[in-house]
Design an enzyme around this catalytic site. Sequence first.
Site, PDB file in Angstrom:
ATOM      1  N   ASP A 233       0.822  -1.206   0.000  1.00 43.48           N
ATOM      2  CA  ASP A 233       0.000   0.000   0.000  1.00 43.48           C
ATOM      3  C   ASP A 233       0.851   1.249   0.000  1.00 43.48           C
ATOM      4  O   ASP A 233       2.026   1.214   0.339  1.00 43.48           O
ATOM      5  CB  ASP A 233      -0.789   0.061   1.315  1.00 43.48           C
ATOM      6  N   LYS A 255      -0.659   2.329  -7.237  1.00 48.09           N
ATOM      7  CA  LYS A 255      -0.486   2.785  -8.626  1.00 48.09           C
ATOM      8  C   LYS A 255      -1.451   2.099  -9.570  1.00 48.09           C
ATOM      9  O   LYS A 255      -1.381   2.282 -10.778  1.00 48.09           O
ATOM     10  CB  LYS A 255       0.956   2.498  -9.089  1.00 48.09           C
ATOM     11  N   MET A 370      -8.481   9.130   8.893  1.00 51.72           N
ATOM     12  CA  MET A 370      -8.972   9.649   7.601  1.00 51.72           C
ATOM     13  C   MET A 370      -9.954  10.797   7.816  1.00 51.72           C
ATOM     14  O   MET A 370     -10.960  10.898   7.126  1.00 51.72           O
ATOM     15  CB  MET A 370      -9.643   8.514   6.791  1.00 51.72           C
TER      16      MET A 370
HETATM   17  N1  SAH Z   1      -4.867   0.099   8.661  1.00 49.74           N
HETATM   18  C1  SAH Z   1      -4.327   1.377   9.049  1.00 49.74           C
HETATM   19  C2  SAH Z   1      -5.286   2.506   8.818  1.00 49.74           C
HETATM   20  C3  SAH Z   1      -5.694   2.655   7.378  1.00 49.74           C
HETATM   21  S1  SAH Z   1      -6.720   4.049   7.119  1.00 49.74           S
HETATM   22  C4  SAH Z   1      -3.891   1.295  10.523  1.00 49.74           C
HETATM   23  O1  SAH Z   1      -4.252   0.356  11.234  1.00 49.74           O
HETATM   24  O2  SAH Z   1      -3.162   2.188  10.945  1.00 49.74           O
HETATM   25  C5  SAH Z   1      -5.528   5.270   6.752  1.00 49.74           C
HETATM   26  C6  SAH Z   1      -5.510   6.309   7.838  1.00 49.74           C
HETATM   27  O3  SAH Z   1      -4.731   5.871   8.933  1.00 49.74           O
HETATM   28  C7  SAH Z   1      -4.869   7.611   7.440  1.00 49.74           C
HETATM   29  O4  SAH Z   1      -5.750   8.440   6.723  1.00 49.74           O
HETATM   30  C8  SAH Z   1      -4.550   8.197   8.783  1.00 49.74           C
HETATM   31  O5  SAH Z   1      -5.713   8.679   9.423  1.00 49.74           O
HETATM   32  C9  SAH Z   1      -4.114   6.971   9.543  1.00 49.74           C
HETATM   33  N2  SAH Z   1      -2.661   6.778   9.503  1.00 49.74           N
HETATM   34  C10 SAH Z   1      -1.997   5.718   9.051  1.00 49.74           C
HETATM   35  N3  SAH Z   1      -0.672   5.872   9.233  1.00 49.74           N
HETATM   36  C11 SAH Z   1      -0.504   7.074   9.815  1.00 49.74           C
HETATM   37  C12 SAH Z   1       0.635   7.802  10.270  1.00 49.74           C
HETATM   38  N4  SAH Z   1       1.863   7.316  10.179  1.00 49.74           N
HETATM   39  N5  SAH Z   1       0.429   9.008  10.845  1.00 49.74           N
HETATM   40  C13 SAH Z   1      -0.807   9.511  10.970  1.00 49.74           C
HETATM   41  N6  SAH Z   1      -1.905   8.864  10.560  1.00 49.74           N
HETATM   42  C14 SAH Z   1      -1.766   7.650   9.995  1.00 49.74           C
END
Ligand code: SAH
Length: 441
Positions: A233, A255, A370
């Site tokens: 991803d 992509k 998000m």
């Molecule tokens: N599966 C992922 C979340 C996917 S949704 C998890 O468990 O973390 C994607 C969202 O996760 C982003 O829009 C943001 O809100 C958050 N996110 C993921 N990585 C992040 C990071 N390093 N810093 C801040 N927000 C993050």
Amino acid sequence: MTGNPYPLGLRLAGRRVVVVGGGAVATRRVPALLDAGADVLVVSPELTPALRAHLDAGRLRWEPRRFVPADLDGAWLVQAAVDDRAAAAAVSAAAAERRIFCVRADDRAAATAWTPAVTRHGPVTVAVLGGGDPHRAMTVRDAVRDLLNARTGRAAAGGTTAGPAGSPEGVSAAAGPEAAPGPAGRGPAAAGSTRGGGAPGRVALVGAGPGDPELITVKGWRLLTEADVVVADRLVPGLLLDELRPDVELVDASKIPYGPSRAQEEINRILVCRALAGKAVVRLKGGDPYVFGRGGEELLACAEAGVPVTVVPGVTSAIAVPAVAGVPVTHRAVAHEFTVVSGHVAPDSPASLVRWESLAGLRGTLVILMGLKNLAAISATLVAHGRPAETPAAVVQEGTTGGQRLLRSTLGAVAQDVVAAGLRPPAVVVVGDVVDALTSG
Ligand code: SAH
């Protein structure tokens, strides 16, 4: 002691192993016996808390008294894990009488079996005996472990070295049972990296963690290093991909040039096709695969095609990103709950599955993923339904990475402040008194 020790891999599943003693040595030795599936009987008037936890979980049996020779009836192996030489000698003698091998913590020379220093790499077990010198065994074991880690690309500091499981005793090195498949009870994911012609493929849904490449799990990292195909991803830490072997096929899922739902179908198709072609496929996803990661859809697509799937949970940004920015999602006397919610659909949208008005009535921590695009509408809805506008709020962009940025604000002001500060996704929004829990006072 004459003669070299003869190395063996004991297959102990369902077989009685008696451990005499309930102290530190027994505590270190019992986990590997349980891992081997042994039917462990501990004989000792006392147990350490760790052994008691195994007992309470029903993993072993306990005779709360001193050893008697009849304890060994029906046993295949005995560990004399007591310092008292006379007691250990009595165990040894009873074992010899019954032709049962006896490991002795107190006296290697008197023992009929030695415990090696061990390092495990998926299905491979490397056991090292050091000629009666436990330190030599551990030094050699560490060198072998580093070599294996280097070959699989894992940082030398990591590894799943077992031990020292009590001091290893004796000499000679024995690599694990190459001929045999992985020990019974390990999942399909533990199959080795060498899949011969025609061997079935598999898919692992692996959580890569929130951004810092060191926050992947040991299991996730091992599967990644064993993969033939990696489908990654956008949010996956790039450094993890840097370390892949050059012959690994890397598919950048971000992509894929269709709309989101077509792209997901295409990802599912790639996972299934490659697995059916016999490849070891890792689907590497940011954070945890099942937290807004569409991991469930991929699992279902694979299951429908008969492809075996292993799920390797990951460190989710929902908890980890606030944490590294100094915000614990719970804190004693501050928050007894945290709620993780996606903000990608606006509160007033017919497509919304979230009852924002109900969330507004909660006292605890709200973590919004998000959520930047809809933050103005979200915060206004929360305030309108009763969450005080002065509730502390924080926004963390690119948490756990070198680009991490932190904004502290309040629920009433956070949307404006995010715009003013120019914060961008990916970002986590945290609302609640925990935001100040570690800074005030
Ligand atoms: N599966 C992922 C979340 C996917 S949704 C998890 O468990 O973390 C994607 C969202 O996760 C982003 O829009 C943001 O809100 C958050 N996110 C993921 N990585 C992040 C990071 N390093 N810093 C801040 N927000 C993050």
